[in-house]
Design a protein around this motif. Structure first.
Motif, PDB file in Angstrom:
ATOM      1  N   SER A 137       0.811  -1.217   0.000  1.00  0.00           N
ATOM      2  CA  SER A 137       0.000   0.000   0.000  1.00  0.00           C
ATOM      3  C   SER A 137       0.848   1.272   0.000  1.00  0.00           C
ATOM      4  O   SER A 137       0.393   2.319  -0.444  1.00  0.00           O
ATOM      5  CB  SER A 137      -0.939   0.006   1.196  1.00  0.00           C
ATOM      6  N   TRP A 138       2.083   1.213   0.461  1.00  0.00           N
ATOM      7  CA  TRP A 138       2.949   2.394   0.525  1.00  0.00           C
ATOM      8  C   TRP A 138       3.741   2.602  -0.768  1.00  0.00           C
ATOM      9  O   TRP A 138       4.505   3.548  -0.871  1.00  0.00           O
ATOM     10  CB  TRP A 138       3.921   2.285   1.703  1.00  0.00           C
ATOM     11  N   SER A 139       3.546   1.748  -1.769  1.00  0.00           N
ATOM     12  CA  SER A 139       4.376   1.823  -2.978  1.00  0.00           C
ATOM     13  C   SER A 139       4.102   3.058  -3.831  1.00  0.00           C
ATOM     14  O   SER A 139       4.881   3.381  -4.707  1.00  0.00           O
ATOM     15  CB  SER A 139       4.209   0.560  -3.812  1.00  0.00           C
ATOM     16  N   TRP A 140       3.005   3.759  -3.559  1.00  0.00           N
ATOM     17  CA  TRP A 140       2.733   4.974  -4.324  1.00  0.00           C
ATOM     18  C   TRP A 140       3.818   6.018  -4.089  1.00  0.00           C
ATOM     19  O   TRP A 140       4.112   6.819  -4.977  1.00  0.00           O
ATOM     20  CB  TRP A 140       1.357   5.548  -3.970  1.00  0.00           C
ATOM     21  N   PHE A 141       4.411   6.012  -2.896  1.00  0.00           N
ATOM     22  CA  PHE A 141       5.410   7.038  -2.585  1.00  0.00           C
ATOM     23  C   PHE A 141       6.682   6.883  -3.429  1.00  0.00           C
ATOM     24  O   PHE A 141       7.095   7.843  -4.093  1.00  0.00           O
ATOM     25  CB  PHE A 141       5.723   7.035  -1.088  1.00  0.00           C
ATOM     26  N   PRO A 142       7.338   5.706  -3.465  1.00  0.00           N
ATOM     27  CA  PRO A 142       8.510   5.592  -4.338  1.00  0.00           C
ATOM     28  C   PRO A 142       8.164   5.718  -5.820  1.00  0.00           C
ATOM     29  O   PRO A 142       8.975   6.225  -6.603  1.00  0.00           O
ATOM     30  CB  PRO A 142       9.094   4.219  -4.009  1.00  0.00           C
ATOM     31  N   LEU A 143       6.946   5.303  -6.207  1.00  0.00           N
ATOM     32  CA  LEU A 143       6.546   5.486  -7.606  1.00  0.00           C
ATOM     33  C   LEU A 143       6.419   6.968  -7.946  1.00  0.00           C
ATOM     34  O   LEU A 143       6.806   7.407  -9.029  1.00  0.00           O
ATOM     35  CB  LEU A 143       5.226   4.766  -7.872  1.00  0.00           C
ATOM     36  N   GLY A 144       5.882   7.746  -7.028  1.00  0.00           N
ATOM     37  CA  GLY A 144       5.780   9.192  -7.236  1.00  0.00           C
ATOM     38  C   GLY A 144       7.144   9.855  -7.296  1.00  0.00           C
ATOM     39  O   GLY A 144       7.375  10.752  -8.107  1.00  0.00           O
ATOM     40  N   ILE A 145       8.072   9.419  -6.443  1.00  0.00           N
ATOM     41  CA  ILE A 145       9.435   9.963  -6.473  1.00  0.00           C
ATOM     42  C   ILE A 145      10.110   9.609  -7.794  1.00  0.00           C
ATOM     43  O   ILE A 145      10.783  10.452  -8.411  1.00  0.00           O
ATOM     44  CB  ILE A 145      10.255   9.428  -5.274  1.00  0.00           C
ATOM     45  N   ALA A 146       9.918   8.364  -8.267  1.00  0.00           N
ATOM     46  CA  ALA A 146      10.500   7.957  -9.554  1.00  0.00           C
ATOM     47  C   ALA A 146       9.918   8.788 -10.685  1.00  0.00           C
ATOM     48  O   ALA A 146      10.647   9.195 -11.616  1.00  0.00           O
ATOM     49  CB  ALA A 146      10.246   6.474  -9.786  1.00  0.00           C
ATOM     50  N   ASP A 147       8.618   9.078 -10.627  1.00  0.00           N
ATOM     51  CA  ASP A 147       7.982   9.917 -11.644  1.00  0.00           C
ATOM     52  C   ASP A 147       8.554  11.329 -11.622  1.00  0.00           C
ATOM     53  O   ASP A 147       8.829  11.927 -12.663  1.00  0.00           O
ATOM     54  CB  ASP A 147       6.476   9.937 -11.400  1.00  0.00           C
ATOM     55  N   ALA A 148       8.767  11.875 -10.438  1.00  0.00           N
ATOM     56  CA  ALA A 148       9.340  13.223 -10.314  1.00  0.00           C
ATOM     57  C   ALA A 148      10.771  13.245 -10.847  1.00  0.00           C
ATOM     58  O   ALA A 148      11.170  14.192 -11.537  1.00  0.00           O
ATOM     59  CB  ALA A 148       9.309  13.675  -8.862  1.00  0.00           C
ATOM     60  N   LEU A 149      11.550  12.210 -10.553  1.00  0.00           N
ATOM     61  CA  LEU A 149      12.920  12.152 -11.062  1.00  0.00           C
ATOM     62  C   LEU A 149      12.939  12.051 -12.588  1.00  0.00           C
ATOM     63  O   LEU A 149      13.768  12.687 -13.249  1.00  0.00           O
ATOM     64  CB  LEU A 149      13.676  10.977 -10.440  1.00  0.00           C
ATOM     65  N   LEU A 150      12.028  11.268 -13.141  1.00  0.00           N
ATOM     66  CA  LEU A 150      11.930  11.170 -14.600  1.00  0.00           C
ATOM     67  C   LEU A 150      11.579  12.524 -15.213  1.00  0.00           C
ATOM     68  O   LEU A 150      12.138  12.916 -16.246  1.00  0.00           O
ATOM     69  CB  LEU A 150      10.888  10.120 -14.980  1.00  0.00           C
ATOM     70  N   ALA A 151      10.685  13.254 -14.552  1.00  0.00           N
ATOM     71  CA  ALA A 151      10.302  14.579 -15.046  1.00  0.00           C
ATOM     72  C   ALA A 151      11.453  15.571 -14.960  1.00  0.00           C
ATOM     73  O   ALA A 151      11.510  16.538 -15.725  1.00  0.00           O
ATOM     74  CB  ALA A 151       9.098  15.106 -14.272  1.00  0.00           C
TER      75      ALA A 151
END
Length: 131
Positions: free
Chosen positions: A98-112
């Motif tokens: 359930s907490w995996s949204w946080f690292p996925l969001g960080i990965a998305d921000a890094l990609l951006a």
């Protein structure tokens, strides 16, 4: 629409109607303003010609843009992308914690942040593949 139906169930038609009314209200306000200010400057011309004048309007518009882009919109874009990936994977049978949204969001921000740094060509390739 499928996301709205997943959460709204039978209320989805009502939510679509209410959303359409909200968008139409915002569009009508822009339409009415455009009758008085016709320019290719768009949003910035509206601010300049608003009731506060060009100096105060430009100052306030700049600060509001920073507030909107940096504080309000950008984090929610990363959050929405991370949640969409998490729920999309769960629909395919890949269940993440359930907490995996946080690292996925960080990965998305890094990609951006990384894609614009690499230049136009990788950014356009990314847009073509994801589009």
């Amino acid at each position: 629409m499928s996301g709205a139906v997943a959460f709204a169930y039978g209320s989805a038609p009502l939510s679509v109607v209410l959303a359409a009314l909200g968008v139409a209200s915002a569009a009508y306000a822009v339409y009415e303003f455009s009758l008085k200010v016709a320019s290719s400057g768009g949003y910035y011309r509206y601010i300049e010609r608003g009731g506060f004048g060009s100096r105060v309007g430009a100052w306030g518009g700049g600060w509001l843009y920073i507030l909107y882009a940096g504080v309000a919109a950008t984090p929610f874009i990363y959050l929405e992308t991370a949640l969409a990936v998490q729920y999309g994977l769960s629909a395919l049978g890949i269940n993440l914690p359930s907490w995996s949204w946080f690292p996925l969001g960080i990965a998305d921000a890094l990609l951006a942040l990384i894609l614009p740094y690499l230049g136009i060509k990788p950014s356009v390739k990314y847009m073509l593949w994801t589009g």
